[in-house]
Design an enzyme around this catalytic site. Structure first.
Site, mmCIF file in Angstrom:
data_model
loop_
_atom_site.group_PDB
_atom_site.id
_atom_site.type_symbol
_atom_site.label_atom_id
_atom_site.label_comp_id
_atom_site.label_asym_id
_atom_site.label_seq_id
_atom_site.Cartn_x
_atom_site.Cartn_y
_atom_site.Cartn_z
ATOM 1 N N ARG A 99 1.009 -1.243 -0.057
ATOM 2 C CA ARG A 99 0.132 0.419 -0.100
ATOM 3 C C ARG A 99 0.763 1.322 -0.022
ATOM 4 N NH1 ARG A 99 -5.024 2.639 2.574
ATOM 5 N NH2 ARG A 99 -4.790 4.449 0.922
ATOM 6 N N ARG A 109 -6.037 1.211 -4.992
ATOM 7 C CA ARG A 109 -5.169 0.362 -3.770
ATOM 8 C C ARG A 109 -4.940 -0.707 -3.480
ATOM 9 N NH1 ARG A 109 -8.199 3.885 -0.012
ATOM 10 N NH2 ARG A 109 -7.855 4.779 -1.114
ATOM 11 N N ASP A 112 -6.463 -2.034 2.147
ATOM 12 C CA ASP A 112 -7.265 -0.796 2.682
ATOM 13 C C ASP A 112 -7.872 -1.687 4.208
ATOM 14 O OD1 ASP A 112 -8.035 1.919 3.597
ATOM 15 O OD2 ASP A 112 -9.729 1.516 2.807
ATOM 16 N N ASP A 114 -9.171 -0.704 7.749
ATOM 17 C CA ASP A 114 -9.993 -0.022 8.485
ATOM 18 C C ASP A 114 -10.888 -0.363 9.391
ATOM 19 O OD1 ASP A 114 -9.561 2.590 6.099
ATOM 20 O OD2 ASP A 114 -11.551 1.873 5.291
#
Length: 181
Positions: A99, A109, A112, A114
């Site tokens: 990343r 990307r 990711d 989160d």
């Protein structure tokens, strides 16, 4: 004279274990493999236990449409890491998988990760917002989340099932059954 109570000092307490939900997404560099590798990395996350992972879902990109579709999932972990220590660990996994953070928002990307929910906490800091700011509007988060936590109530008191009735699928497609590392 009443018996005097001795004040006991507890040993330095470990951070309590918290239930945390993580969003996983990728649309570059073999996204399915990226998510599988991320799930494997979550198995080894310090002071944490991977409890559940949703199936993989295909979704259209947010923002610019001139990029590949995404593959998304949601994972549930139990962790003793603080929110910022967990964020650091997740960003390290992202970096290990290639990343590169760019100024362009909603761009493509390789991975990711989160923090969607950290127990029932509400966090608003420069580095971290929990619940995740897009949680209540994103089909690629809500539907995988419902797969592993159908009875979940958000910190604001809203049942997850209520949100599912309000958010359109927008082409969300289930690609696989729940994963394991």
């Amino acid at each position: 004279m009443p018996e005097q109570q001795l004040a006991h000092q507890p040993a330095p307490a470990q951070m309590a274990e918290h239930e945390v939900y993580l969003g996983l997404g990728a649309n570059l560099a073999n996204p399915v493999l990226q998510l599988q590798n991320a799930i494997s990395a979550l198995h080894t996350l310090e002071q944490s236990t991977l409890v559940a992972v949703s199936g993989l879902y295909g979704s259209r990109p947010m923002g610019p449409q001139d990029q590949p579709d995404y593959v998304n999932a949601v994972a549930k972990i139990h962790t003793r890491l603080t929110p910022l220590a967990l964020l650091d660990a997740l960003q390290q996994i992202e970096q290990q998988q290639g990343r590169q953070r760019k100024a362009k928002r909603w761009g493509p990307r390789s991975l990711d990760l989160d923090i969607l929910l950290y127990a029932n906490h509400t966090i608003a800091s420069e580095r971290l917002t929990v619940p995740h700011y897009g949680l209540t509007q994103r089909e690629f988060v809500l539907f995988p989340l419902a797969e592993i936590a159908p009875e979940l109530i958000l910190p604001c008191g809203t049942p997850l099932q209520t949100l599912l009735k309000q958010v359109p699928l927008n082409g969300l497609e289930k690609l696989s059954e729940p994963c394991s590392g």
